[in-house]
Design a protein around this motif. Structure first.
Motif, mmCIF file in Angstrom:
data_model
loop_
_atom_site.group_PDB
_atom_site.id
_atom_site.type_symbol
_atom_site.label_atom_id
_atom_site.label_comp_id
_atom_site.label_asym_id
_atom_site.label_seq_id
_atom_site.Cartn_x
_atom_site.Cartn_y
_atom_site.Cartn_z
ATOM 1 N N ARG A 197 0.829 -1.207 0.000
ATOM 2 C CA ARG A 197 0.000 0.000 0.000
ATOM 3 C C ARG A 197 0.867 1.262 0.000
ATOM 4 N N SER A 198 1.956 1.232 0.757
ATOM 5 C CA SER A 198 2.865 2.384 0.782
ATOM 6 C C SER A 198 3.502 2.608 -0.587
ATOM 7 N N LEU A 199 3.884 1.522 -1.255
ATOM 8 C CA LEU A 199 4.467 1.642 -2.589
ATOM 9 C C LEU A 199 3.472 2.252 -3.572
ATOM 10 N N CYS A 200 2.248 1.766 -3.539
ATOM 11 C CA CYS A 200 1.228 2.284 -4.456
ATOM 12 C C CYS A 200 0.984 3.769 -4.221
ATOM 13 N N GLU A 201 0.955 4.185 -2.976
ATOM 14 C CA GLU A 201 0.773 5.603 -2.658
ATOM 15 C C GLU A 201 1.932 6.431 -3.211
ATOM 16 N N GLU A 202 3.165 5.973 -2.988
ATOM 17 C CA GLU A 202 4.334 6.720 -3.437
ATOM 18 C C GLU A 202 4.391 6.819 -4.959
ATOM 19 N N MET A 203 3.901 5.783 -5.638
ATOM 20 C CA MET A 203 3.941 5.785 -7.095
ATOM 21 C C MET A 203 2.756 6.525 -7.713
ATOM 22 N N GLY A 204 1.868 7.025 -6.872
ATOM 23 C CA GLY A 204 0.729 7.780 -7.372
ATOM 24 C C GLY A 204 -0.413 6.935 -7.897
ATOM 25 N N HIS A 205 -0.485 5.683 -7.471
ATOM 26 C CA HIS A 205 -1.557 4.794 -7.920
ATOM 27 C C HIS A 205 -2.145 4.043 -6.720
ATOM 28 N N PRO A 206 -2.815 4.774 -5.829
ATOM 29 C CA PRO A 206 -3.392 4.121 -4.646
ATOM 30 C C PRO A 206 -4.453 3.088 -4.997
ATOM 31 N N GLU A 207 -5.015 3.162 -6.201
ATOM 32 C CA GLU A 207 -6.058 2.213 -6.588
ATOM 33 C C GLU A 207 -5.532 0.781 -6.674
ATOM 34 N N HIS A 208 -4.223 0.628 -6.946
ATOM 35 C CA HIS A 208 -3.664 -0.726 -7.022
ATOM 36 C C HIS A 208 -3.652 -1.407 -5.649
ATOM 37 N N ALA A 209 -3.616 -0.610 -4.592
ATOM 38 C CA ALA A 209 -3.546 -1.172 -3.243
ATOM 39 C C ALA A 209 -4.803 -1.936 -2.875
ATOM 40 N N GLU A 212 15.758 7.012 -2.359
ATOM 41 C CA GLU A 212 15.400 8.038 -1.371
ATOM 42 C C GLU A 212 13.895 8.051 -1.124
ATOM 43 N N ARG A 213 13.111 7.971 -2.180
ATOM 44 C CA ARG A 213 11.650 8.001 -2.046
ATOM 45 C C ARG A 213 11.126 6.777 -1.290
ATOM 46 N N LEU A 214 11.684 5.601 -1.620
ATOM 47 C CA LEU A 214 11.197 4.378 -0.979
ATOM 48 C C LEU A 214 11.636 4.289 0.481
ATOM 49 N N GLU A 215 12.830 4.792 0.784
ATOM 50 C CA GLU A 215 13.254 4.830 2.181
ATOM 51 C C GLU A 215 12.326 5.724 2.999
ATOM 52 N N ALA A 216 11.916 6.847 2.416
ATOM 53 C CA ALA A 216 11.051 7.788 3.122
ATOM 54 C C ALA A 216 9.691 7.197 3.451
ATOM 55 N N CYS A 217 9.215 6.245 2.647
ATOM 56 C CA CYS A 217 7.903 5.639 2.924
ATOM 57 C C CYS A 217 8.029 4.210 3.446
ATOM 58 N N SER A 218 9.251 3.827 3.894
ATOM 59 C CA SER A 218 9.513 2.535 4.557
ATOM 60 C C SER A 218 9.223 1.330 3.672
ATOM 61 N N VAL A 219 9.542 1.465 2.392
ATOM 62 C CA VAL A 219 9.453 0.330 1.467
ATOM 63 C C VAL A 219 10.870 -0.203 1.253
ATOM 64 N N PRO A 220 11.138 -1.477 1.572
ATOM 65 C CA PRO A 220 12.494 -2.006 1.438
ATOM 66 C C PRO A 220 13.000 -1.954 -0.003
ATOM 67 N N ALA A 221 14.173 -1.372 -0.188
ATOM 68 C CA ALA A 221 14.792 -1.294 -1.509
ATOM 69 C C ALA A 221 16.279 -1.071 -1.322
ATOM 70 N N GLY A 222 17.057 -1.385 -2.341
ATOM 71 C CA GLY A 222 18.496 -1.182 -2.239
ATOM 72 C C GLY A 222 19.138 -1.157 -3.605
ATOM 73 N N PRO A 223 20.365 -0.648 -3.673
ATOM 74 C CA PRO A 223 21.108 -0.622 -4.930
ATOM 75 C C PRO A 223 21.660 -1.997 -5.278
ATOM 76 N N ASP A 261 11.925 7.387 -13.102
ATOM 77 C CA ASP A 261 12.815 8.094 -12.191
ATOM 78 C C ASP A 261 14.124 7.318 -12.060
ATOM 79 N N THR A 262 15.152 7.986 -11.526
ATOM 80 C CA THR A 262 16.472 7.359 -11.401
ATOM 81 C C THR A 262 16.543 6.431 -10.194
ATOM 82 N N THR A 263 17.548 5.589 -10.195
ATOM 83 C CA THR A 263 17.751 4.667 -9.075
ATOM 84 C C THR A 263 17.930 5.426 -7.769
#
Length: 398
Positions: free
Chosen positions: A259-271, A307-318, A300-302
């Motif tokens: 749900r957090s990912l969908c919100e950050e990506m601008g598509h809350p309907e997918h949640a 940075e965006r995913l860390e801010a919304c607590s979605v696990p991600a890494g390089p 968007d860039t890696t």
């Protein structure tokens, strides 16, 4: 015990006789050495071992990383004089580690019964390719063979493109880790019983154990795990996502993270879409989930996504190459590249020990020794006189 003074460490009271070669056995002994054990690497005198350079020359990255913090002596285990020295070593030791083929230890007289008759407190750690007995016992062990036989290669790689080996020696290294764990358990038990014991593992057993939940999928549910490429085998969206300038690793496991990912990506309907709202639904619709997400990530860039995913607590890494691994600020903070002074290469960096003990910390004490560098010192510790050492050298026993 050592000519390299070190601070008090957890295993500073333990002496280990390292009869190993290649990777699994040396990796086991490296763990013990980095934590203070006096690990004596026993090597054949020059010219007696046709496979002496199997890990590269003495100053190579692999030899330095595998054999740091140890001492080295040369010893001809087949000569009568060499056997006499080995007996003295056994009398002084707590642990012997070997990774010969299972039958070889008996010919050399380093099987457990023979060792225990010399020193009842001795712990023998044996690492083989496929086990100490059984139909494959005498086969030579090799990491990639164990990866294939243990199921790793069948679940690794892109579906439909054939099996793929892991990019590091996972069977060798996990067998070394499990052997070191067994040694430590035997040392702890010896405090109660006063007796040593034989502990053994194999590349095959270690590889199967490392399959963990993938192995349990078959044993419990009868499901044969397929290849899943860079996706997680049982949950989605996880794995590699393309971005505007590269890739990132995504690790969305729970529904809240989705749900957090969908919100950050601008598509809350997918949640709340029934096709994606739960882990089970997303996994059932894995190709559609990826079809929806990939174009969004490519906008968007890696670095920006991280940075965006860390801010919304979605696990991600390089996804790093090794140079970027050791340039990462967290890796630098953890001090995973440990500097060591080498007599010919100057200051080099080796892979630091990953376990931290707050009162008796481990660490690399010195670079890998030259073959036989401490032979005379060790023989002196065992009570051999200068004349006796000269005689041993004349007999080519050391």
């Amino acid at each position: 015990m050592s000519d390299h003074p070190t601070p008090q460490r957890a295993l500073s009271h333990i002496r280990v006789i390292d009869l190993t070669r290649v990777r699994a056995g040396p990796a086991c002994c490296r763990i013990l050495a980095d934590n203070g054990a006096d690990v004596i690497k026993v090597e054949a005198p020059e010219g007696l071992d046709p496979n002496a350079g199997i890990n590269g020359n003495r100053d190579s990255h692999d030899m330095q990383n595998l054999h740091r913090s140890k001492r080295s002596m040369t010893l001809n285990l087949k000569a009568p004089e060499g056997k006499a020295v080995l007996r003295k070593l056994i009398e002084s030791a707590d642990v012997v580690v070997e990774n010969f083929r299972p039958d070889v230890k008996y010919r050399l007289g380093v099987d457990y019964d023979t060792l225990a008759a010399i020193n009842p407190r001795i712990i023998l750690a044996s690492i083989s390719g496929f086990g100490q007995d059984g139909p494959y016992a005498k086969r030579p062990g090799f990491d990639q063979i164990a990866q294939g036989l243990g199921g790793l290669m069948a679940v690794t790689g892109i579906p439909g493109q054939g099996p793929m080996r892991a990019g590091t020696a996972i069977a060798d290294l996990s067998a070394g880790n499990f052997a070191a764990m067994g040694v430590l358990m035997a040392i702890i038990e010896r405090e109660q019983s006063g007796k040593g014991q034989w502990i053994h593992t194999s590349l095959l057993e270690a590889q199967i154990a490392m399959m963990d939940f993938q192995a349990a999928r078959y044993l419990v549910d009868g499901e044969v795990p397929p290849q899943a490429g860079n996706d997680h085998p049982v949950t989605t969206p996880t794995g590699v996502m393309p971005t505007a300038d590269g890739y990132l690793n995504l690790g969305v496991a729970g529904d809240g993270q989705w749900r957090s990912l969908c919100e950050e990506m601008g598509h809350p309907e997918h949640a709340t879409d029934p096709r994606f709202a739960t882990v089970e639904a997303r996994t059932a619709n894995r190709p559609l989930v990826r079809e929806i997400l990939e174009p969004l990530f490519m906008q968007d860039t890696t670095e920006s996504w991280l940075e965006r995913l860390e801010a919304c607590s979605v696990p991600a890494g390089p996804i790093y190459t090794m140079d970027k691994v050791f340039a990462d600020p967290q890796v630098e903070h953890l001090k995973m590249a440990e500097p060591v002074s080498h007599p010919r290469r100057g200051e080099i960096r080796l892979v630091a020990t990953p376990v931290h003990l707050t009162r008796t910390p481990g660490g690399i004490t010195h670079a890998a020794p030259d073959a036989g560098e401490q032979t005379d010192a060790i023989l002196g510790e065992l009570g051999f006189s200068a004349d006796e050492v000269t005689a041993l050298r004349a007999a080519k026993a050391v």
